[in-house]
Motif scaffolding. Structure first.
Motif, PDB file in Angstrom:
ATOM      1  N   ASP A 126      -3.982   0.220   0.497  1.00  0.00           N
ATOM      2  CA  ASP A 126      -3.173   0.318   1.721  1.00  0.00           C
ATOM      3  C   ASP A 126      -4.078   0.283   2.950  1.00  0.00           C
ATOM      4  OD1 ASP A 126      -0.747   0.595   3.149  1.00  0.00           O
ATOM      5  OD2 ASP A 126      -1.163   2.741   3.409  1.00  0.00           O
ATOM      6  N   ALA A 127      -5.200   0.990   2.895  1.00  0.00           N
ATOM      7  CA  ALA A 127      -6.149   1.007   4.016  1.00  0.00           C
ATOM      8  C   ALA A 127      -6.733  -0.381   4.239  1.00  0.00           C
ATOM      9  CB  ALA A 127      -7.253   2.019   3.754  1.00  0.00           C
ATOM     10  N   ASP A 128      -7.067  -1.088   3.147  1.00  0.00           N
ATOM     11  CA  ASP A 128      -7.607  -2.449   3.265  1.00  0.00           C
ATOM     12  C   ASP A 128      -6.584  -3.385   3.895  1.00  0.00           C
ATOM     13  OD1 ASP A 128      -9.959  -1.591   2.130  1.00  0.00           O
ATOM     14  OD2 ASP A 128      -9.541  -2.448   0.142  1.00  0.00           O
ATOM     15  N   THR A 129      -5.325  -3.263   3.493  1.00  0.00           N
ATOM     16  CA  THR A 129      -4.263  -4.102   4.052  1.00  0.00           C
ATOM     17  C   THR A 129      -4.070  -3.801   5.528  1.00  0.00           C
ATOM     18  OG1 THR A 129      -3.161  -4.142   1.914  1.00  0.00           O
ATOM     19  CG2 THR A 129      -1.847  -4.766   3.813  1.00  0.00           C
ATOM     20  N   THR A 130      -4.092  -2.528   5.896  1.00  0.00           N
ATOM     21  CA  THR A 130      -3.933  -2.129   7.295  1.00  0.00           C
ATOM     22  C   THR A 130      -5.104  -2.641   8.130  1.00  0.00           C
ATOM     23  OG1 THR A 130      -2.740  -0.162   6.596  1.00  0.00           O
ATOM     24  CG2 THR A 130      -3.609  -0.160   8.835  1.00  0.00           C
TER      25      THR A 130
END
Length: 118
Positions: free
Chosen positions: A103-107
């Motif tokens: 999720d952090a990578d996508t954000t």
């Protein structure tokens, strides 16, 4: 306590329901048979399986034969299951970490993407 007969006995939903009832306190065959759409002899057969598996015991009280859970047998099942519970909880924590990283990578990727002016 041998676990195979106990788990085999627990494979049947009627027997699990009987155990759930006995967790509230001892009961006679008639009391145990009430909620089920099966005959009293069928309930007695279920009780025999549970007793043979070591999960319940019969107490003699005059002509009555109330059944009750065997606490040590249920405890043995919980102990065995507990080791796998800890394993799965650890795996779920790792999965949560992986998903949070994804999720952090996508954000981060969305935040750094240039905005096109068309």
């Amino acid at each position: 306590m041998p676990l195979d007969p106990a788990f085999a006995a627990l494979a049947d939903p009627t027997r699990r329901a009987i155990l759930a009832r006995l967790a509230q306190g001892e009961a006679t065959v008639q009391e145990l048979a009430r909620p089920f759409p099966i005959s009293q002899p069928a309930v007695s057969r279920h009780l025999k399986v549970l007793e043979d598996a070591g999960l319940i015991e019969t107490r003699v009280d005059g002509t009555a034969r109330p059944r009750r859970l065997k606490a040590d047998a249920v405890e043995a099942l919980w102990e065995w299951l507990g080791q796998y519970r800890a394993l799965w909880e650890a795996r779920y924590v790792r999965l949560d970490d992986v998903l949070a990283d994804m999720d952090a990578d996508t954000t981060d990727a969305t935040a750094t993407r240039p905005v096109s002016k068309t």
